[in-house]
Design an enzyme around this catalytic site. Structure first.
Site, PDB file in Angstrom:
ATOM      1  N   LYS A 280      -6.822   7.640 -14.073  1.00  0.00           N
ATOM      2  CA  LYS A 280      -6.813   7.417 -12.622  1.00  0.00           C
ATOM      3  C   LYS A 280      -5.799   8.365 -12.001  1.00  0.00           C
ATOM      4  CE  LYS A 280      -8.738   4.570  -9.565  1.00  0.00           C
ATOM      5  NZ  LYS A 280     -10.200   4.407  -9.485  1.00  0.00           N
TER       6      LYS A 280
ATOM      7  N   THR B 285     -10.769   2.698 -15.099  1.00  0.00           N
ATOM      8  CA  THR B 285      -9.716   3.356 -14.324  1.00  0.00           C
ATOM      9  C   THR B 285      -9.216   2.457 -13.194  1.00  0.00           C
ATOM     10  OG1 THR B 285     -11.255   4.471 -12.825  1.00  0.00           O
ATOM     11  CG2 THR B 285     -10.670   5.616 -14.874  1.00  0.00           C
TER      12      THR B 285
ATOM     13  N   HIS C 129      -0.861   4.744   7.291  1.00  0.00           N
ATOM     14  CA  HIS C 129      -1.069   3.331   6.992  1.00  0.00           C
ATOM     15  C   HIS C 129      -0.542   2.960   5.607  1.00  0.00           C
ATOM     16  CE1 HIS C 129      -3.444   2.840  10.593  1.00  0.00           C
ATOM     17  NE2 HIS C 129      -4.217   3.850  10.237  1.00  0.00           N
TER      18      HIS C 129
END
Length: 304
Positions: free
Chosen positions: A12, A57, A260
């Site tokens: 990942k 992942t 964000h």
């Protein structure tokens, strides 16, 4: 001639994890970009499509967040070692784990010595500016014997870990956003300010270096000291602070993308995440822009 599967790995990439420590007098922030790559007994996955030895992942991503919550992040090195060891020791099919981490350091925003702050003594403890993020800018236009000077900065990344809300907004049948009463407020400041300096009028030039340093300081102080109900409110407070304290500046234009930070839901993992581990989203993002100028002054900074 038969083909042979060579070196291979999977994992990942670029999991952005932001860990906020709130159990100290001053908040502490660790902001990491984590990459995980695993290798081992995975030949069958490539040759036959069998997934019985594959750790998803998505599970790696969840582990990155979970370890940040359960063990904390004292250092990138210690955190990475703990992750790598976990992946190898917990999965018989995995024999090698590589963790790559980029850390984005944040410095605490400080006020000028001896000056009263707007919202009390605590706000500096939760306001940060990311190291080495910004670029100083200037634009000079000489036309008809006159000079127009617009200076500024871009990519100045700042964050408040509290003292920010967003609620009471318009809602329709497409609205899913939940009202926030205590959120992380982060943005990447791009600012331009226009000087009143007119070479044709015979006025002496401003102290450009001091002017930049002070304008930057006032932007940071206003961001840190404003209890924000919206990023628009912070924008106005930042521009107003510069104009109030830097009389050589007539106009300020700000562009503030909302960086964000979403609280990671760890309920399915059986972990309570009490406003400590966040996912730093890249896009899409809200973009707040605006110009503030002195009364009677014609705005001249071009809109991008």
């Amino acid at each position: 001639m038969p083909m042979v599967l060579g070196q291979n790995q999977y994992g990942k990439a670029e999991t952005r994890v932001v860990r906020v420590r709130r159990d100290t007098e001053r908040h502490e922030v660790k902001d990491l970009n984590v990459g995980v790559a695993l290798s081992g007994d995975l030949s069958d996955t490539h040759l036959t499509g069998g997934n019985d030895k594959v750790l998803p992942t998505d599970t790696m991503k969840n582990t990155v967040f979970a370890f940040a919550r359960e063990h904390g992040i004292d250092s990138a090195e210690a955190y990475g070692i703990r992750l790598a060891r976990h992946f190898v020791e917990s999965q018989p099919s995995i024999t090698r784990a590589r963790i790559r981490i980029e850390e984005y350091p944040w410095n605490r925003i400080t006020s000028a010595p001896g000056r009263d702050r707007f919202v009390g003594a605590d706000e500096i403890r939760h306001s940060f500016v990311r190291d080495g993020s910004e670029t100083r800018t200037t634009e000079i236009v000489w036309e008809h014997g006159r000079a127009r000077v617009i200076s500024g900065l871009q990519d100045l990344v700042v964050m408040n870990t509290t003292a920010s809300e967003f609620r009471g907004y318009l809602k329709d049948r497409y609205t899913t956003l939940q009202e926030a009463y205590d959120r992380i407020l982060a943005t990447r400041v791009s600012a331009r300010w226009r000087f009143s300096f007119d070479a044709c009028a015979g006025a002496s030039e401003p102290d450009w270096e001091r002017s930049y340093t002070q304008a930057r300081r006032h932007l940071l102080e206003a961001f840190a000291e404003t209890y924000s109900h919206s990023l628009q409110q912070s924008l106005y407070a930042m521009a107003d602070r510069v104009l109030t304290h830097r009389h050589e500046v007539d106009e300020v234009r700000l562009s503030l993308p909302n960086k964000h930070h979403f609280l990671v839901d760890m309920e399915q993992l059986g972990i309570n995440n009490d406003k400590e581990v966040y996912y730093a989203a890249d896009r899409p993002y809200g973009l707040i822009e605006g110009t503030v100028h002195r009364e009677g002054v014609t705005p001249l900074i071009p809109v991008d």
